[in-house]
Write a protein that holds these residues in place. Structure first.
Motif, PDB file in Angstrom:
ATOM      1  N   ALA A  76     -10.955  -3.273   5.817  1.00 63.31           N
ATOM      2  CA  ALA A  76     -11.966  -4.027   5.068  1.00 63.31           C
ATOM      3  C   ALA A  76     -11.796  -3.818   3.569  1.00 63.31           C
ATOM      4  CB  ALA A  76     -13.359  -3.587   5.493  1.00 63.31           C
ATOM      5  N   ASN A  77     -12.299  -4.770   2.809  1.00 66.92           N
ATOM      6  CA  ASN A  77     -12.247  -4.684   1.345  1.00 66.92           C
ATOM      7  C   ASN A  77     -12.903  -3.412   0.823  1.00 66.92           C
ATOM      8  OD1 ASN A  77     -11.077  -7.208   1.391  1.00 66.92           O
ATOM      9  ND2 ASN A  77     -12.882  -8.284   0.630  1.00 66.92           N
ATOM     10  N   ASP A 150       2.408  -1.099   1.266  1.00 64.43           N
ATOM     11  CA  ASP A 150       2.308  -1.307   2.720  1.00 64.43           C
ATOM     12  C   ASP A 150       1.437  -2.493   3.102  1.00 64.43           C
ATOM     13  OD1 ASP A 150       4.022   0.705   3.665  1.00 64.43           O
ATOM     14  OD2 ASP A 150       2.467   2.228   3.405  1.00 64.43           O
ATOM     15  N   LEU A 151       1.642  -3.623   2.459  1.00 70.74           N
ATOM     16  CA  LEU A 151       0.885  -4.835   2.782  1.00 70.74           C
ATOM     17  C   LEU A 151       0.964  -5.167   4.269  1.00 70.74           C
ATOM     18  CD1 LEU A 151      -0.671  -7.426   1.979  1.00 70.74           C
ATOM     19  CD2 LEU A 151       1.542  -8.469   1.479  1.00 70.74           C
ATOM     20  N   VAL A 161      -5.998  -9.823   2.478  1.00 69.35           N
ATOM     21  CA  VAL A 161      -5.589  -8.830   1.479  1.00 69.35           C
ATOM     22  C   VAL A 161      -5.197  -9.534   0.178  1.00 69.35           C
ATOM     23  CG1 VAL A 161      -3.927  -7.026   0.885  1.00 69.35           C
ATOM     24  CG2 VAL A 161      -4.847  -7.143   3.205  1.00 69.35           C
ATOM     25  N   LEU A 162      -4.411 -10.594   0.284  1.00 68.84           N
ATOM     26  CA  LEU A 162      -4.000 -11.325  -0.922  1.00 68.84           C
ATOM     27  C   LEU A 162      -5.194 -11.992  -1.594  1.00 68.84           C
ATOM     28  CD1 LEU A 162      -0.613 -12.801   0.310  1.00 68.84           C
ATOM     29  CD2 LEU A 162      -0.957 -10.874  -1.262  1.00 68.84           C
ATOM     30  N   GLY A 163      -6.171 -12.424  -0.799  1.00 68.71           N
ATOM     31  CA  GLY A 163      -7.406 -12.960  -1.368  1.00 68.71           C
ATOM     32  C   GLY A 163      -8.170 -11.901  -2.152  1.00 68.71           C
ATOM     33  N   PRO A 167      -8.079 -11.874  -7.600  1.00 69.21           N
ATOM     34  CA  PRO A 167      -8.891 -11.736  -8.821  1.00 69.21           C
ATOM     35  C   PRO A 167      -8.355 -10.693  -9.811  1.00 69.21           C
ATOM     36  CG  PRO A 167     -10.300 -11.831  -6.895  1.00 69.21           C
ATOM     37  CD  PRO A 167      -8.894 -11.710  -6.394  1.00 69.21           C
ATOM     38  N   PHE A 168      -7.668  -9.665  -9.320  1.00 69.40           N
ATOM     39  CA  PHE A 168      -7.079  -8.687 -10.235  1.00 69.40           C
ATOM     40  C   PHE A 168      -6.095  -9.379 -11.175  1.00 69.40           C
ATOM     41  CE2 PHE A 168      -8.508  -5.801  -6.951  1.00 69.40           C
ATOM     42  CZ  PHE A 168      -8.893  -4.673  -7.650  1.00 69.40           C
ATOM     43  N   VAL A 169      -5.344 -10.328 -10.639  1.00 72.10           N
ATOM     44  CA  VAL A 169      -4.334 -11.035 -11.425  1.00 72.10           C
ATOM     45  C   VAL A 169      -4.983 -12.128 -12.269  1.00 72.10           C
ATOM     46  CG1 VAL A 169      -2.252 -12.465 -11.290  1.00 72.10           C
ATOM     47  CG2 VAL A 169      -2.550 -10.571  -9.697  1.00 72.10           C
TER      48      VAL A 169
END
Length: 195
Positions: A76-77, A150-151, A161-163, A167-169
């Motif tokens: 989880a996030n 380790d994606l 995970v990419l979602g 926002p970081f990028v």
């Protein structure tokens, strides 16, 4: 040194230089960099060897330590938030500090409210306590180098995970590096499609 070992070393040197260039660029490029390779190929070792060099030393400007997030087993996030919080606030995330904070939060959850209205002589107990959003606490991550390792080993789907990472990028201007074994991601996706 064998010819194969020398070739790998040269390849890693080029990868290392590309990563340093990406991280030292003065502005956000609006994209993340993924280092792809099979398990055991040295992706994690390479990135950990570069961590001190990822942000160029400039006079009068303090360096921000890159954040290293392991996605291995992440469901989880909130688990990613927790790792970021622990790195940004090591004192606050220390075990004893967290126990004291939990006790304090428990005490604060029960607040006494006295209603002195002339029509009502009452005392009521209010157990509402404003919740903090983790995104407010993780605010110190903006414009940092953030490494996600380790994606393919996350329990969360790669899309989720990419979602989370996006926002970081796009919004925080972070330099994001993702370490992954793309073949394993594709294999897991194919298996999921078949079931």
């Amino acid at each position: 040194v064998s010819e194969e070992a020398e070739s790998i070393s040269t390849h890693n040197r080029y990868v290392a230089e590309a990563i340093k260039s990406y991280c030292r660029f003065p502005h956000s490029q609006g994209f993340a960099v993924m280092v792809d390779g099979p398990w055991g190929s040295g992706k994690t070792r390479l990135i950990k060897s570069l961590m001190d060099d990822l942000i160029e030393q400039k006079s009068g400007i303090s360096r921000q330590k890159p954040l290293y997030i392991s996605l291995y087993g992440i469901c989880a996030n909130a688990e990613i938030d927790e790792q970021i919080y622990q790195q940004l606030h090591p004192v606050l995330s220390h075990r004893y500090t967290r126990v004291a904070a939990a006790v304090f939060k428990g005490l604060m959850k029960t607040a006494v409210k006295i209603d002195l209205d002339s029509h009502h002589d009452s005392v009521s107990i209010n157990s509402q306590f404003p919740e903090l959003k983790m995104s407010d606490v993780v605010d110190g991550a903006a414009q940092r180098v953030v490494i996600f390792d380790d994606l393919e080993r996350a329990v969360m789907s790669p899309v989720d995970v990419l979602g989370y990472i996006n926002p970081f990028v796009e919004h925080d201007g972070c330099k994001v590096i993702i370490l992954a074994n793309e073949k394993e991601i594709l294999t897991a996706s194919e298996l999921a499609d078949k079931s």
